[in-house]
Design an enzyme around this catalytic site. Structure first.
Site, PDB file in Angstrom:
ATOM      1  N   TYR A 124       1.282 -24.719 -17.188  1.00  0.00           N
ATOM      2  CA  TYR A 124       2.455 -25.443 -16.928  1.00  0.00           C
ATOM      3  C   TYR A 124       3.511 -25.271 -17.771  1.00  0.00           C
ATOM      4  O   TYR A 124       3.118 -25.767 -19.279  1.00  0.00           O
ATOM      5  CB  TYR A 124       1.787 -27.073 -16.682  1.00  0.00           C
ATOM      6  CG  TYR A 124       1.107 -27.040 -15.555  1.00  0.00           C
ATOM      7  CD1 TYR A 124       0.794 -25.992 -14.513  1.00  0.00           C
ATOM      8  CD2 TYR A 124       0.630 -28.456 -15.174  1.00  0.00           C
ATOM      9  CE1 TYR A 124       0.003 -26.420 -13.275  1.00  0.00           C
ATOM     10  CE2 TYR A 124      -0.449 -28.597 -14.118  1.00  0.00           C
ATOM     11  CZ  TYR A 124      -0.877 -27.553 -13.132  1.00  0.00           C
ATOM     12  OH  TYR A 124      -1.366 -27.855 -12.155  1.00  0.00           O
ATOM     13  N   PRO A 178      -0.613 -33.325  -1.966  1.00  0.00           N
ATOM     14  CA  PRO A 178      -0.873 -34.263  -0.783  1.00  0.00           C
ATOM     15  C   PRO A 178       0.231 -34.461   0.263  1.00  0.00           C
ATOM     16  O   PRO A 178      -0.070 -34.996   1.100  1.00  0.00           O
ATOM     17  CB  PRO A 178      -1.371 -35.610  -1.868  1.00  0.00           C
ATOM     18  CG  PRO A 178      -0.389 -35.444  -2.875  1.00  0.00           C
ATOM     19  CD  PRO A 178      -0.519 -33.957  -3.326  1.00  0.00           C
ATOM     20  N   LEU A 179       1.547 -34.111  -0.277  1.00  0.00           N
ATOM     21  CA  LEU A 179       2.499 -34.613   0.655  1.00  0.00           C
ATOM     22  C   LEU A 179       3.166 -33.045   1.188  1.00  0.00           C
ATOM     23  O   LEU A 179       4.185 -32.986   1.600  1.00  0.00           O
ATOM     24  CB  LEU A 179       3.595 -35.347   0.034  1.00  0.00           C
ATOM     25  CG  LEU A 179       3.062 -36.542  -0.386  1.00  0.00           C
ATOM     26  CD1 LEU A 179       4.369 -37.368  -0.941  1.00  0.00           C
ATOM     27  CD2 LEU A 179       2.407 -37.434   0.755  1.00  0.00           C
ATOM     28  N   GLY A 198       4.244 -30.390  -0.264  1.00  0.00           N
ATOM     29  CA  GLY A 198       5.563 -30.153  -0.868  1.00  0.00           C
ATOM     30  C   GLY A 198       6.867 -30.871  -0.489  1.00  0.00           C
ATOM     31  O   GLY A 198       7.934 -30.433  -0.208  1.00  0.00           O
ATOM     32  N   GLY A 199       6.567 -31.889   0.016  1.00  0.00           N
ATOM     33  CA  GLY A 199       7.586 -33.133   0.183  1.00  0.00           C
ATOM     34  C   GLY A 199       7.854 -33.266   1.649  1.00  0.00           C
ATOM     35  O   GLY A 199       8.516 -34.024   2.322  1.00  0.00           O
ATOM     36  N   LEU A 237       5.940 -34.309   3.977  1.00  0.00           N
ATOM     37  CA  LEU A 237       5.246 -35.404   4.522  1.00  0.00           C
ATOM     38  C   LEU A 237       5.780 -36.751   3.786  1.00  0.00           C
ATOM     39  O   LEU A 237       5.394 -37.853   4.131  1.00  0.00           O
ATOM     40  CB  LEU A 237       3.746 -35.615   4.316  1.00  0.00           C
ATOM     41  CG  LEU A 237       2.991 -34.372   5.110  1.00  0.00           C
ATOM     42  CD1 LEU A 237       1.438 -34.201   4.650  1.00  0.00           C
ATOM     43  CD2 LEU A 237       3.059 -34.767   6.689  1.00  0.00           C
ATOM     44  N   GLY A 239       8.834 -37.977   4.347  1.00  0.00           N
ATOM     45  CA  GLY A 239      10.169 -38.500   5.194  1.00  0.00           C
ATOM     46  C   GLY A 239      11.266 -37.501   5.198  1.00  0.00           C
ATOM     47  O   GLY A 239      12.590 -38.007   5.001  1.00  0.00           O
TER      48      GLY A 239
END
Length: 330
Positions: free
Chosen positions: A53, A212-213, A215-216, A218, A220
């Site tokens: 990273y 978990p989302l 890549g954004g 999920l 909104g």
């Protein structure tokens, strides 16, 4: 904060994992240190990073940022369960990638130096190495543990049968084996339910979902776009997922609105409700984003909501009749 054991181990970790991929890339060192300080204030003790990273041109190595935070003292290192990774290339020469005993030793020592610590709590294989025998990998791991440099070992991006291979090889050596698997898993990407989660539950391996989302997507994304704001899930690969699944995402955001919760919090709460999940990795770029994620721990999704989420984002089932892994049988 809620805590749980990491897999079958005695190690206790927070149910939200602080991911640091943005540190040194999208988030400055000062902001990164502020996020880690706030994480401790909230009781988050599990910090995940990797030796690759922040290593592209123009970036700051994430492990070094974390190391300077530890060096500031105040019990920062003592209160942190530190996880990093080995496998991906750190140079152009042979043996600067994958899981040979040589690269495992070199990578662990280099991470310890960057992180300014004398031990790593959890060293994770960033990917399966199809060219190195398990005997070599676990022998190298055993040496690191005997030296006190690494306490626990885990994997990332493994298939279910890779987990079985690893755990059986560890058993043959009377070695603890893997205590965690870091897998891509979210409402829109549920293939881990077919074999990875069942294998992990069988072997007592804690599952740590990354992305978990999705890549954004999920978080909104449609509501943010309608409001005229910038939405992370509307660019790059996320834009493709948004285009392909727009109807499902629209239904998802309507469901979240109906229960009065933000989509990002619902996505994290759904993962926290899945059997075998230790906790999802959150990657906040600001302190405010970190603060907001805590809502997921307070959110309990009722049976009707969980059923509706399954309708919007159906679980994978080859024969459509039974939950995995029994879906493969008749």
């Amino acid at each position: 904060m809620q805590y749980t054991h990491l897999g079958r181990s005695g190690l206790i970790v927070s149910r939200l994992v602080l991911g640091t991929m943005n540190f040194g890339t999208e988030t400055s060192e000062a902001a990164s240190h502020a996020i880690m300080d706030r994480a401790h204030e909230h009781g988050i003790n599990f910090v995940d990073t990797a030796n690759v990273y922040g290593t592209r041109p123009g970036e700051e190595p994430t492990e070094e940022i974390i190391g300077r935070w530890f060096a500031a003292g105040g019990g920062r290192r003592e209160r942190t369960v530190l996880a990093t990774k080995v496998y991906l290339p750190t140079g152009e020469w042979p043996n600067e990638s994958h899981l040979s005993a040589l690269n495992i030793r070199r990578a662990a020592d280099a991470s310890l130096q960057r992180l300014r610590t004398d031990h790593i709590d959890l060293l994770q294989m960033h990917h399966i190495d199809r060219s190195t025998p398990w005997e070599e990998i676990f022998e190298a791991f055993a040496v690191l543990r005997q030296q006190g440099k690494v306490l626990y070992f885990g994997s990332s991006n493994f298939a279910g049968w890779h987990l079985a291979q690893a755990q059986e090889a560890a058993r043959d050596r009377h070695f603890l084996g893997l205590v965690s698997e870091q897998s891509r898993y979210n409402l829109m990407t549920r293939w881990a339910e077919l074999e990875v989660l069942p294998a992990a539950r069988h072997y007592g391996t804690g599952v740590i979902p990354w992305g978990p989302l999705n890549g954004g997507v999920l978080a909104g994304v449609l509501s943010k776009l309608r409001a005229g704001g910038a939405a992370r899930g509307s660019t790059g690969r996320s834009a493709v997922a948004l285009a392909e699944h727009r109807d499902a995402i629209e239904a998802y955001e309507k469901l979240c609105a109906a229960i009065g919760e933000q989509p990002a919090h619902v996505g994290l709460a759904w993962l926290l409700a899945q059997d075998g999940v230790t906790g999802p990795i959150i990657g906040p770029r600001t302190v405010e984003q970190l603060d907001g994620a805590l809502r997921a721990l307070q959110l309990t999704l009722d049976d009707d909501t969980l059923a509706e989420l399954d309708r919007i984002f159906p679980p994978p089932a080859p024969n459509g009749a039974r939950p995995a892994p029994e879906a493969y049988a008749w």
